[in-house]
Design an enzyme around this catalytic site. Sequence first.
Site, short mmCIF file in Angstrom:
data_model
loop_
_atom_site.label_atom_id
_atom_site.label_comp_id
_atom_site.label_asym_id
_atom_site.label_seq_id
_atom_site.Cartn_x
_atom_site.Cartn_y
_atom_site.Cartn_z
N ARG A 196 0.87 -1.18 0.00
CA ARG A 196 0.00 0.00 0.00
C ARG A 196 0.90 1.23 0.00
O ARG A 196 1.46 1.57 1.03
CB ARG A 196 -0.88 -0.06 1.26
CG ARG A 196 -2.01 0.95 1.30
CD ARG A 196 -2.53 1.11 2.72
NE ARG A 196 -1.67 1.98 3.49
CZ ARG A 196 -1.53 1.93 4.83
NH1 ARG A 196 -2.19 1.06 5.54
NH2 ARG A 196 -0.72 2.78 5.45
N HIS A 227 -3.67 4.59 4.59
CA HIS A 227 -4.76 3.62 4.71
C HIS A 227 -6.04 4.22 4.13
O HIS A 227 -6.72 3.60 3.32
CB HIS A 227 -4.95 3.24 6.18
CG HIS A 227 -6.17 2.42 6.42
ND1 HIS A 227 -6.29 1.13 5.96
CD2 HIS A 227 -7.34 2.72 7.04
CE1 HIS A 227 -7.49 0.67 6.30
NE2 HIS A 227 -8.13 1.61 6.95
N TYR A 236 3.80 6.14 11.44
CA TYR A 236 4.15 4.78 11.88
C TYR A 236 4.99 3.99 10.88
O TYR A 236 5.48 2.93 11.22
CB TYR A 236 2.86 3.99 12.20
CG TYR A 236 1.85 3.93 11.06
CD1 TYR A 236 2.00 3.01 10.03
CD2 TYR A 236 0.75 4.79 11.01
CE1 TYR A 236 1.07 2.96 8.99
CE2 TYR A 236 -0.17 4.74 9.98
CZ TYR A 236 0.00 3.83 8.97
OH TYR A 236 -0.89 3.78 7.94
C1 LIG Z 1 -14.12 -6.49 12.09
C2 LIG Z 1 -13.39 -5.20 11.96
N1 LIG Z 1 -12.45 -4.86 12.85
C3 LIG Z 1 -11.77 -3.69 12.72
C4 LIG Z 1 -12.06 -2.83 11.69
C5 LIG Z 1 -11.30 -1.51 11.57
N2 LIG Z 1 -10.42 -1.57 10.41
C6 LIG Z 1 -10.78 -1.02 9.22
S1 LIG Z 1 -9.63 -1.29 8.05
C7 LIG Z 1 -8.62 -2.11 9.11
C8 LIG Z 1 -7.31 -2.68 8.63
C9 LIG Z 1 -7.50 -3.72 7.58
O1 LIG Z 1 -6.28 -4.15 7.07
P1 LIG Z 1 -6.18 -5.19 5.90
O2 LIG Z 1 -7.15 -6.31 6.10
O3 LIG Z 1 -4.76 -5.56 5.74
O4 LIG Z 1 -6.71 -4.39 4.62
P2 LIG Z 1 -6.06 -3.09 3.94
O5 LIG Z 1 -6.71 -1.90 4.56
O6 LIG Z 1 -4.60 -3.12 4.16
O7 LIG Z 1 -6.44 -3.20 2.49
C10 LIG Z 1 -9.18 -2.16 10.37
C11 LIG Z 1 -8.55 -2.81 11.54
C12 LIG Z 1 -13.07 -3.22 10.78
N3 LIG Z 1 -13.40 -2.46 9.73
N4 LIG Z 1 -13.71 -4.40 10.92
#
Ligand SMILES: Cc1ncc(C[n+]2csc(CCOP(=O)(O)OP(=O)(O)O)c2C)c(N)n1
Length: 352
Positions: A251, A255, A264
Site C-alpha cells: 500500500r 490507509h 508509523y
Molecule cells: C471487524 C473489523 N475490525 C476492525 C475494523 C477496523 N479496520 C478497518 S480497516 C482495518 C485494517 C484492515 O487491514 P487489511 O485487512 O490488511 O486491509 P487493507 O486496509 O490493508 O487493504 C481495520 C482494523 C473493521 N473495519 N472491521
Amino acid sequence: MSFPLAEKMHQVLTPEGEVVGELPDLSAEQLLGFYRWMIFGRLFSDRMVALQRQGRMGTFGPLNGQEATSVGVAAPLQAEDWITGSYREFLCYFVKGVLPVEVMRRYRGHVGVRYNAEARCLPTQIVLATQMLHAAGLAMAIKYEGKPQVAVGVCGDGATSEGDFNETLNFAAVFQAPMVIVVQNNGWAISTPRGYQTRAEFIAHRGPGFGMPGYVVDGNDVLAVYQVMSDCVARARAGDGPSLIEAITYRMGAHTTADDPTKYRPAAELEAWRKRDPITRFHKFLLDRQMLTEPEAADIQEQVKADIQAAIDDLDATPPQNPADIFDLVYETPTPQIEQQRAALLDSLKEA
Ligand SMILES: Cc1ncc(C[n+]2csc(CCOP(=O)(O)OP(=O)(O)O)c2C)c(N)n1
Ligand SMILES: [Mg+2]
C-alpha cells in the site's frame, strides 16, 4: 489429498520489467487493456483523494501500489462469476463491470446504491473479512445449482486474523466450493504491520492446513497474478475445489484519507517499494516488446482522465437524496424505533 507448502513467490516480470517466467497467452490488445485498467486505478485513487480534500467526497482508501493484483485477479473471470471485496477492491470491481460512478455515489454518501447487477459484485464490505463468507455462500449455492461459475472473495492481510476468514477457508474446503480466496497482502493493516498478523512465513500456508492449495504470487506483477488466478479459477470451474492465493504487494499511500502513515511507517520501506511499482514494471515490459510507445502511454493517461471526469460529471448530476431514505433500507416493515428515529431526523433537519 495433501498440498505442498508454497516455497517461493511466483513471478513473471522482475521489478525491472525483465521476463523471468512463462508469459501467459495474451494478445497485445489484452495486455494493453490490463495497462489501461492499472492506470485507471491509480488516477481514480488520486482523483478521489483530491475530491475528498475539496470536501466533495467521503473518507476514501486509495489503492496506489495494488493495481497489478486488482487487475490480475478480475481479468480471468467470466461475466457470470462473482466477486466480493472490501473497500480496497474497487479496481477489481471496475474490471468486472461496476461503473466508476456507482462507486463514487456510495463514497459521496448516497444510500441504497446498488451496483449494476450484470457486474456480479456484492457491495464492498467495511467489516473485515465478512465478504469472504459471502463469497463462500455464493460458491456453495453455485455448487448446489450445478452452475459452471466461480465466486472470488478478496480481502487484506489484516482480515486474515478474523474468524470469518478462517471459517471461509474451512467451509470452502469441506464443501469443495468453486471458490478462489485472494489475500492482498499489502504489508499493513492501518498501522499494524503484517508481522503482527501471523508468525507463519506466508499467509498462503494456511491453504494446505485447511485442505486446499495455497499459492504465493508477486502482487506487483500483473502477469504473474493473472496466471496463478487463471489456474485457480479453472480448477474451481472444473469442480476441483477452492484455492488460496496470497498476493504480496504494498500500500503506497495512506490507509485512507483519515490516516497519516508517516506517523508509523519507515520512509525507507516506502522508497524500497516504489522501486517495485507495478505500473512502472509493466510499462517497461510493454515498451521493450514494442506494444506501447511513450506518446501512446500519454494518450492513455489523457483518455483515462477524461473517463474519470465524465464519471464525476455524472455524479455531480445525481440529485441529492432525502436523508431519511436511510431508514427505508433497514427492515421491510419499519419498527416503531426506526419510525421514531426517522421523525427525529426530519425534525432536526427542519430546525437546522
Ligand atoms: C471487524 C473489523 N475490525 C476492525 C475494523 C477496523 N479496520 C478497518 S480497516 C482495518 C485494517 C484492515 O487491514 P487489511 O485487512 O490488511 O486491509 P487493507 O486496509 O490493508 O487493504 C481495520 C482494523 C473493521 N473495519 N472491521
Ligand atoms: Mg493490508
